[in-house]
Motif scaffolding. Structure first.
Motif, PDB file in Angstrom:
ATOM      1  N   MET A   1      14.920   7.076  35.801  1.00  0.00           N
ATOM      2  CA  MET A   1      15.258   8.280  35.032  1.00  0.00           C
ATOM      3  C   MET A   1      16.550   8.888  35.568  1.00  0.00           C
ATOM      4  O   MET A   1      16.669   9.121  36.769  1.00  0.00           O
ATOM      5  N   ARG A   2      17.507   9.125  34.688  1.00  0.00           N
ATOM      6  CA  ARG A   2      18.798   9.608  35.154  1.00  0.00           C
ATOM      7  C   ARG A   2      18.721  11.084  35.530  1.00  0.00           C
ATOM      8  O   ARG A   2      17.893  11.842  35.011  1.00  0.00           O
ATOM      9  N   SER A   3      19.599  11.488  36.445  1.00  0.00           N
ATOM     10  CA  SER A   3      19.698  12.893  36.821  1.00  0.00           C
ATOM     11  C   SER A   3      20.482  13.648  35.757  1.00  0.00           C
ATOM     12  O   SER A   3      21.386  13.094  35.127  1.00  0.00           O
ATOM     13  N   ALA A   4      20.131  14.920  35.557  1.00  0.00           N
ATOM     14  CA  ALA A   4      20.888  15.751  34.626  1.00  0.00           C
ATOM     15  C   ALA A   4      22.294  15.951  35.166  1.00  0.00           C
ATOM     16  O   ALA A   4      22.496  16.102  36.373  1.00  0.00           O
ATOM     17  N   CYS A   5      23.268  15.948  34.269  1.00  0.00           N
ATOM     18  CA  CYS A   5      24.660  16.142  34.668  1.00  0.00           C
ATOM     19  C   CYS A   5      25.090  17.573  34.363  1.00  0.00           C
ATOM     20  O   CYS A   5      24.994  18.023  33.218  1.00  0.00           O
ATOM     21  N   ILE A   6      25.549  18.262  35.377  1.00  0.00           N
ATOM     22  CA  ILE A   6      25.985  19.648  35.243  1.00  0.00           C
ATOM     23  C   ILE A   6      27.508  19.695  35.332  1.00  0.00           C
ATOM     24  O   ILE A   6      28.094  19.215  36.308  1.00  0.00           O
ATOM     25  N   MET A   7      28.150  20.276  34.327  1.00  0.00           N
ATOM     26  CA  MET A   7      29.597  20.460  34.368  1.00  0.00           C
ATOM     27  C   MET A   7      29.897  21.834  34.961  1.00  0.00           C
ATOM     28  O   MET A   7      29.462  22.864  34.431  1.00  0.00           O
ATOM     29  N   ILE A   8      30.637  21.847  36.070  1.00  0.00           N
ATOM     30  CA  ILE A   8      31.039  23.088  36.731  1.00  0.00           C
ATOM     31  C   ILE A   8      32.465  23.401  36.306  1.00  0.00           C
ATOM     32  O   ILE A   8      33.390  22.643  36.598  1.00  0.00           O
ATOM     33  N   VAL A   9      32.648  24.512  35.618  1.00  0.00           N
ATOM     34  CA  VAL A   9      33.986  24.930  35.190  1.00  0.00           C
ATOM     35  C   VAL A   9      34.381  26.124  36.046  1.00  0.00           C
ATOM     36  O   VAL A   9      33.958  27.254  35.801  1.00  0.00           O
ATOM     37  N   GLU A  10      35.157  25.863  37.081  1.00  0.00           N
ATOM     38  CA  GLU A  10      35.489  26.877  38.086  1.00  0.00           C
ATOM     39  C   GLU A  10      36.826  26.526  38.723  1.00  0.00           C
ATOM     40  O   GLU A  10      37.035  25.401  39.161  1.00  0.00           O
ATOM     41  N   ASP A  11      37.746  27.516  38.758  1.00  0.00           N
ATOM     42  CA  ASP A  11      39.089  27.243  39.273  1.00  0.00           C
ATOM     43  C   ASP A  11      39.249  27.581  40.754  1.00  0.00           C
ATOM     44  O   ASP A  11      40.309  27.348  41.322  1.00  0.00           O
ATOM     45  N   GLU A  12      38.208  28.119  41.390  1.00  0.00           N
ATOM     46  CA  GLU A  12      38.260  28.353  42.837  1.00  0.00           C
ATOM     47  C   GLU A  12      37.686  27.124  43.539  1.00  0.00           C
ATOM     48  O   GLU A  12      36.464  26.899  43.510  1.00  0.00           O
ATOM     49  N   PRO A  13      38.513  26.316  44.194  1.00  0.00           N
ATOM     50  CA  PRO A  13      38.056  25.031  44.749  1.00  0.00           C
ATOM     51  C   PRO A  13      36.882  25.162  45.722  1.00  0.00           C
ATOM     52  O   PRO A  13      35.943  24.359  45.667  1.00  0.00           O
ATOM     53  N   LYS A  14      36.917  26.149  46.600  1.00  0.00           N
ATOM     54  CA  LYS A  14      35.844  26.287  47.589  1.00  0.00           C
ATOM     55  C   LYS A  14      34.519  26.636  46.919  1.00  0.00           C
ATOM     56  O   LYS A  14      33.461  26.101  47.284  1.00  0.00           O
ATOM     57  N   LEU A  15      34.583  27.527  45.932  1.00  0.00           N
ATOM     58  CA  LEU A  15      33.359  27.904  45.230  1.00  0.00           C
ATOM     59  C   LEU A  15      32.830  26.724  44.408  1.00  0.00           C
ATOM     60  O   LEU A  15      31.619  26.467  44.379  1.00  0.00           O
ATOM     61  N   ALA A  16      33.735  25.997  43.740  1.00  0.00           N
ATOM     62  CA  ALA A  16      33.314  24.838  42.960  1.00  0.00           C
ATOM     63  C   ALA A  16      32.650  23.793  43.842  1.00  0.00           C
ATOM     64  O   ALA A  16      31.622  23.200  43.474  1.00  0.00           O
ATOM     65  N   ALA A  17      33.220  23.570  45.038  1.00  0.00           N
ATOM     66  CA  ALA A  17      32.640  22.600  45.969  1.00  0.00           C
ATOM     67  C   ALA A  17      31.268  23.058  46.456  1.00  0.00           C
ATOM     68  O   ALA A  17      30.341  22.251  46.586  1.00  0.00           O
ATOM     69  N   LEU A  18      31.124  24.362  46.720  1.00  0.00           N
ATOM     70  CA  LEU A  18      29.850  24.904  47.159  1.00  0.00           C
ATOM     71  C   LEU A  18      28.782  24.731  46.071  1.00  0.00           C
ATOM     72  O   LEU A  18      27.649  24.310  46.348  1.00  0.00           O
ATOM     73  N   MET A  19      29.155  25.051  44.837  1.00  0.00           N
ATOM     74  CA  MET A  19      28.224  24.900  43.720  1.00  0.00           C
ATOM     75  C   MET A  19      27.807  23.439  43.562  1.00  0.00           C
ATOM     76  O   MET A  19      26.621  23.129  43.369  1.00  0.00           O
ATOM     77  N   ALA A  20      28.771  22.539  43.670  1.00  0.00           N
ATOM     78  CA  ALA A  20      28.477  21.109  43.531  1.00  0.00           C
ATOM     79  C   ALA A  20      27.541  20.639  44.641  1.00  0.00           C
ATOM     80  O   ALA A  20      26.600  19.873  44.393  1.00  0.00           O
ATOM     81  N   ASP A  21      27.766  21.100  45.873  1.00  0.00           N
ATOM     82  CA  ASP A  21      26.928  20.693  47.001  1.00  0.00           C
ATOM     83  C   ASP A  21      25.469  21.113  46.790  1.00  0.00           C
ATOM     84  O   ASP A  21      24.546  20.323  47.020  1.00  0.00           O
ATOM     85  N   TYR A  22      25.274  22.353  46.355  1.00  0.00           N
ATOM     86  CA  TYR A  22      23.909  22.835  46.148  1.00  0.00           C
ATOM     87  C   TYR A  22      23.234  22.132  44.977  1.00  0.00           C
ATOM     88  O   TYR A  22      22.031  21.841  45.018  1.00  0.00           O
ATOM     89  N   LEU A  23      23.995  21.847  43.934  1.00  0.00           N
ATOM     90  CA  LEU A  23      23.423  21.142  42.786  1.00  0.00           C
ATOM     91  C   LEU A  23      23.073  19.699  43.148  1.00  0.00           C
ATOM     92  O   LEU A  23      22.040  19.180  42.726  1.00  0.00           O
ATOM     93  N   HIS A  24      23.923  19.057  43.942  1.00  0.00           N
ATOM     94  CA  HIS A  24      23.613  17.702  44.408  1.00  0.00           C
ATOM     95  C   HIS A  24      22.322  17.713  45.237  1.00  0.00           C
ATOM     96  O   HIS A  24      21.471  16.823  45.095  1.00  0.00           O
ATOM     97  N   ALA A  25      22.189  18.720  46.090  1.00  0.00           N
ATOM     98  CA  ALA A  25      20.978  18.836  46.903  1.00  0.00           C
ATOM     99  C   ALA A  25      19.746  19.057  46.027  1.00  0.00           C
ATOM    100  O   ALA A  25      18.632  18.674  46.404  1.00  0.00           O
ATOM    101  N   GLY A  26      19.957  19.665  44.859  1.00  0.00           N
ATOM    102  CA  GLY A  26      18.865  19.886  43.917  1.00  0.00           C
ATOM    103  C   GLY A  26      18.568  18.683  43.039  1.00  0.00           C
ATOM    104  O   GLY A  26      17.676  18.734  42.190  1.00  0.00           O
ATOM    105  N   GLY A  27      19.323  17.607  43.228  1.00  0.00           N
ATOM    106  CA  GLY A  27      19.059  16.379  42.484  1.00  0.00           C
ATOM    107  C   GLY A  27      19.874  16.197  41.221  1.00  0.00           C
ATOM    108  O   GLY A  27      19.562  15.334  40.393  1.00  0.00           O
ATOM    109  N   TYR A  28      20.947  16.976  41.061  1.00  0.00           N
ATOM    110  CA  TYR A  28      21.773  16.896  39.853  1.00  0.00           C
ATOM    111  C   TYR A  28      23.095  16.178  40.124  1.00  0.00           C
ATOM    112  O   TYR A  28      23.625  16.218  41.234  1.00  0.00           O
ATOM    113  N   ASP A  29      23.614  15.535  39.095  1.00  0.00           N
ATOM    114  CA  ASP A  29      24.982  15.028  39.132  1.00  0.00           C
ATOM    115  C   ASP A  29      25.911  16.132  38.652  1.00  0.00           C
ATOM    116  O   ASP A  29      25.499  17.000  37.860  1.00  0.00           O
ATOM    117  N   THR A  30      27.165  16.113  39.098  1.00  0.00           N
ATOM    118  CA  THR A  30      28.099  17.163  38.694  1.00  0.00           C
ATOM    119  C   THR A  30      29.470  16.594  38.358  1.00  0.00           C
ATOM    120  O   THR A  30      29.860  15.535  38.859  1.00  0.00           O
TER     121      THR A  30
END
Length: 225
Positions: A1-30
């Protein structure tokens, strides 16, 4: 079963990376998009399961993006904003957003909001599940309607599978092209229309007078029971 893919639209690189890290930990692709001008083409090309959309972006703001997005897709959208005035919150929801989070926010709360929104979207999808008479076997590349085999070409099969898996969702012609042609060849809208016409004819032979694929004028097609 594939993981849900979340598109993060954010122009602050550090915040975008933080969001991606937490979503990856939650089992999502980004995927991460930083410029507002790139959002709509990226959504049409990849069809994410949910979009985290910042309100203030370079190139094009989130409200304008969400308005256009709602003209061709029902993908869940969570607005992300530092503007906490009530009018902004209301406006974000009125133009088609499904939820919002305000900066600064807890990354864990963001992941919880994403999970809740995906559960809700999946419930709606199941609640409007397609006709039980249609079955599709992707491994065997076979489809049948009311027990009658459908003699589908590979392109027709992929088009029907895309629509069948997303009942009620409107797909633009560009989105269907991306799903039907894995080699990214140049294909016109008219070619997609021809494939859909042939697909409808074969479905009608198996189940007359039950239109399963509906045209949405100026937008594309959707599958309904």
């Amino acid at each position: 079963m594939r993981s849900a893919c979340i598109m993060i639209v954010e122009d602050e690189p550090k915040l975008a990376a933080l969001m991606a890290d937490y979503l990856h930990a939650g089992g999502y692709d980004t995927t991460v998009i930083a410029n507002g001008l790139d959002v709509i083409p990226s959504i049409k090309a990849s069809m994410p399961d949910l979009v985290l959309l910042d309100l203030m972006l370079p190139g094009r703001d989130g409200i304008d993006i969400c308005k256009e997005l709602r003209s061709f897709s029902h993908v869940p959208v969570i607005m992300v904003t530092a503007r906490v005035e009530e009018i902004d919150r209301l406006l974000g929801l009125e133009i088609g957003a499904d939820d919002y989070v305000c900066k600064p926010f807890s990354p864990r709360e963001m992941v919880a909001r994403v999970a809740a929104m995906l559960r809700r979207a999946n419930y709606v999808k199941q609640d409007s599940a397609p006709a039980a008479g249609l079955s599709m076997d992707e491994d065997k590349h076979e489809a049948a309607l009311n027990g009658q085999p459908l003699d589908l070409t590979p392109v027709e099969f992929r088009l029907l599978k895309t629509l069948y898996d997303n009942p009620g969702r409107v797909f633009s012609r560009d989105q269907l092209i991306g799903k039907a042609y894995a080699d990214y060849r140049v294909v016109t809208d008219r070619t997609v229309d021809t494939h859909i016409k042939n697909l409808r004819r074969k479905l009608d032979l198996a189940s007359p007078h039950h239109e399963l694929i509906h045209s949405i004028y100026g937008v594309g097609y959707r599958f309904d029971a």
